[in-house]
Design an enzyme around this catalytic site. Structure first.
Site, PDB file in Angstrom:
ATOM      1  N   LEU A 295      -4.547  -7.252  -7.225  1.00 42.15           N
ATOM      2  CA  LEU A 295      -4.142  -8.416  -8.009  1.00 42.15           C
ATOM      3  C   LEU A 295      -5.288  -9.264  -8.539  1.00 42.15           C
ATOM      4  CD1 LEU A 295      -0.956  -9.434  -6.003  1.00 42.15           C
ATOM      5  CD2 LEU A 295      -1.194  -7.906  -7.972  1.00 42.15           C
TER       6      LEU A 295
ATOM      7  N   GLY B 202       0.776  -1.240   0.000  1.00 47.90           N
ATOM      8  CA  GLY B 202       0.000   0.000   0.000  1.00 47.90           C
ATOM      9  C   GLY B 202       0.802   1.281   0.000  1.00 47.90           C
ATOM     10  N   SER B 203       2.060   1.237  -0.475  1.00 47.25           N
ATOM     11  CA  SER B 203       2.828   2.493  -0.496  1.00 47.25           C
ATOM     12  C   SER B 203       2.210   3.482  -1.480  1.00 47.25           C
ATOM     13  CB  SER B 203       4.311   2.254  -0.807  1.00 47.25           C
ATOM     14  OG  SER B 203       4.488   1.799  -2.119  1.00 47.25           O
ATOM     15  N   ASN B 204       1.725   3.005  -2.612  1.00 47.45           N
ATOM     16  CA  ASN B 204       1.043   3.914  -3.546  1.00 47.45           C
ATOM     17  C   ASN B 204      -0.251   4.459  -2.941  1.00 47.45           C
ATOM     18  OD1 ASN B 204       2.269   4.179  -6.408  1.00 47.45           O
ATOM     19  ND2 ASN B 204       2.603   2.024  -5.875  1.00 47.45           N
TER      20      ASN B 204
ATOM     21  N   ILE C 267     -10.646  -7.192 -12.569  1.00 47.71           N
ATOM     22  CA  ILE C 267     -11.829  -6.347 -12.355  1.00 47.71           C
ATOM     23  C   ILE C 267     -12.961  -6.857 -13.252  1.00 47.71           C
ATOM     24  CG2 ILE C 267     -12.733  -3.993 -12.594  1.00 47.71           C
ATOM     25  CD1 ILE C 267     -10.732  -4.342 -10.306  1.00 47.71           C
TER      26      ILE C 267
ATOM     27  N   ASP D 241      -4.154  -5.432 -18.028  1.00 47.95           N
ATOM     28  CA  ASP D 241      -3.142  -4.494 -18.544  1.00 47.95           C
ATOM     29  C   ASP D 241      -3.386  -4.095 -19.998  1.00 47.95           C
ATOM     30  OD1 ASP D 241      -1.864  -4.774 -16.092  1.00 47.95           O
ATOM     31  OD2 ASP D 241      -0.607  -6.407 -16.796  1.00 47.95           O
TER      32      ASP D 241
ATOM     33  N   ASN E  24      -5.122   2.089 -13.587  1.00 46.53           N
ATOM     34  CA  ASN E  24      -4.179   1.148 -12.963  1.00 46.53           C
ATOM     35  C   ASN E  24      -2.764   1.653 -13.160  1.00 46.53           C
ATOM     36  OD1 ASN E  24      -3.268  -1.371 -11.793  1.00 46.53           O
ATOM     37  ND2 ASN E  24      -2.743  -2.065 -13.855  1.00 46.53           N
TER      38      ASN E  24
ATOM     39  N   HIS F 167       1.046   0.003 -13.596  1.00 48.06           N
ATOM     40  CA  HIS F 167       1.762  -1.249 -13.820  1.00 48.06           C
ATOM     41  C   HIS F 167       3.262  -0.959 -13.821  1.00 48.06           C
ATOM     42  CE1 HIS F 167       2.172  -5.392 -15.058  1.00 48.06           C
ATOM     43  NE2 HIS F 167       3.176  -4.979 -15.813  1.00 48.06           N
TER      44      HIS F 167
ATOM     45  N   GLU G 242       6.705   5.835  -9.317  1.00 44.21           N
ATOM     46  CA  GLU G 242       5.279   5.750  -8.957  1.00 44.21           C
ATOM     47  C   GLU G 242       4.903   6.864  -7.983  1.00 44.21           C
ATOM     48  OE1 GLU G 242       4.417   1.042  -9.711  1.00 44.21           O
ATOM     49  OE2 GLU G 242       4.852   1.633  -7.667  1.00 44.21           O
TER      50      GLU G 242
HETATM   51  C1  GAR Z   1       3.412  -1.335  -7.455  1.00 47.24           C
HETATM   52  O1  GAR Z   1       4.743  -1.331  -7.887  1.00 47.24           O
HETATM   53  C2  GAR Z   1       2.481  -1.487  -8.647  1.00 47.24           C
HETATM   54  O2  GAR Z   1       2.984  -0.912  -9.814  1.00 47.24           O
HETATM   55  C3  GAR Z   1       2.415  -2.984  -8.782  1.00 47.24           C
HETATM   56  O3  GAR Z   1       2.357  -3.465  -7.468  1.00 47.24           O
HETATM   57  C4  GAR Z   1       3.118  -2.591  -6.633  1.00 47.24           C
HETATM   58  C5  GAR Z   1       2.302  -2.292  -5.391  1.00 47.24           C
HETATM   59  O4  GAR Z   1       3.087  -1.634  -4.433  1.00 47.24           O
HETATM   60  N1  GAR Z   1       1.270  -3.395  -9.553  1.00 47.24           N
HETATM   61  C6  GAR Z   1       1.259  -4.472 -10.331  1.00 47.24           C
HETATM   62  O5  GAR Z   1       2.217  -5.218 -10.439  1.00 47.24           O
HETATM   63  C7  GAR Z   1      -0.045  -4.693 -11.094  1.00 47.24           C
HETATM   64  N2  GAR Z   1       0.107  -5.688 -12.114  1.00 47.24           N
HETATM   65  P1  GAR Z   1       2.400  -0.936  -3.186  1.00 47.24           P
HETATM   66  O6  GAR Z   1       1.439  -1.947  -2.545  1.00 47.24           O
HETATM   67  O7  GAR Z   1       3.521  -0.592  -2.246  1.00 47.24           O
HETATM   68  O8  GAR Z   1       1.671   0.280  -3.676  1.00 47.24           O
END
Ligand code: GAR
Length: 189
Positions: A86, A12-14, A89, A146, A103, A105, A175
Site C-alpha cells: 500500500l 498475504g494470500s497472494n 514505490i 496504478d 502489481n 489491482h 487472483e
Molecule cells: C488483493 O486483492 C490485491 O489485489 C489488493 O489487495 C489485496 C491483497 O490481498 N491490492 C490493492 O488493492 C492494490 N491497490 P492479500 O494480502 O490477501 O494478497
C-alpha cells in the site's frame, strides 16, 4: 532462475499463492524475499512458514535508495511483485527495476484505481456504482499509482445480491488463478 521479492502490507494470500506456485517450479523462479511495511501483517507468518526471508521496512527506509537497493541486491532480486502493498514505490526503484515491477489491482483499471483505492474500498465503490462486472488487472509499475502498461485483465460478474465480501471472494479467486501464471509468462519465459 529468477529471484522474486514480494512486497505486501496485509494478509498475504497472494504472496503465499505465489510462493507455493514457484516452489513447484524451482527451475523457473524462487521467492527470495518478502518485504512488508507492517509488523503485524499476516503475510509475515505466511512467508516464515515457507522459510522465505522477510524484511519489515519503514516508509523512510522504502524511500532510501542505498537501503532498498542494498536489501534487494543482498537477496539477488530480479523481479519485484506487489501483492497488496500500500505504499508508493519510489522512482529510484521503478528506474532500477524498469519493466521488472508488477502489481495486481482488484478492479478493471483504469476504473477504480488511484490513491485510496485498495482492497475492500474498491469493491464497495464497484457495488455503490451498480457495476455489472469487475475484475483484476496485472500491470507494470511506474512511479504513479496504478498507471503502468496493462499486461492482463480477467473479469467477473457483479450481481444485485453481491456484497463487498462476496466480490472480494470472486476477486481473490481470479487472483489465485492468474497472478502466478502471469508472473511466469511475462517475467520467467
Ligand atoms: C488483493 O486483492 C490485491 O489485489 C489488493 O489487495 C489485496 C491483497 O490481498 N491490492 C490493492 O488493492 C492494490 N491497490 P492479500 O494480502 O490477501 O494478497
Amino acid at each position: 532462475m529468477k529471484k522474486i521479492a514480494i512486497f505486501a502490507s496485509g494478509n498475504g494470500s497472494n504472496a503465499e499463492n505465489i510462493i507455493r506456485y514457484f516452489n513447484e517450479k524451482p527451475q523457473l523462479a524462487e521467492v527470495s524475499l518478502v518485504v512488508c511495511n507492517k509488523s503485524d501483517a499476516g503475510v509475515l507468518k505466511r512467508a516464515e512458514d515457507f522459510g522465505v526471508p522477510t524484511a519489515i521496512i519503514s516508509k523512510s527506509e522504502l524511500n532510501n535508495s542505498d537501503f532498498m537497493l542494498g536489501l534487494l541486491q543482498k537477496h539477488s532480486v530480479d523481479i519485484i511483485v506487489l501483492a497488496g502493498f500500500l505504499l508508493m514505490i519510489p522512482a529510484f526503484l521503478t528506474n532500477h527495476y524498469k519493466n521488472r515491477i508488477v502489481n495486481i489491482h482488484p478492479s478493471l483499471l483504469p476504473d477504480y484505481g488511484g490513491k485510496g483505492m485498495f482492497g475492500r474500498h474498491v469493491h464497495e465503490a464497484v457495488i455503490a456504482a451498480g457495476e455489472k462486472q469487475t475484475g483484476i488487472t496485472i500491470h507494470l509499475v511506474t512511479d504513479k499509482y496504478d498507471d503502468g502498461a496493462i499486461l492482463f485483465q480477467a473479469k467477473t460478474e457483479v450481481t444485485a445480491e453481491d456484497t463487498p465480501e462476496s466480490v472480494e471472494a470472486k476477486i481473490h479467486h481470479l487472483e489465485k488463478k492468474y497472478f502466478p501464471q502471469m508472473i511466469e509468462k511475462f517475467f520467467c519465459p
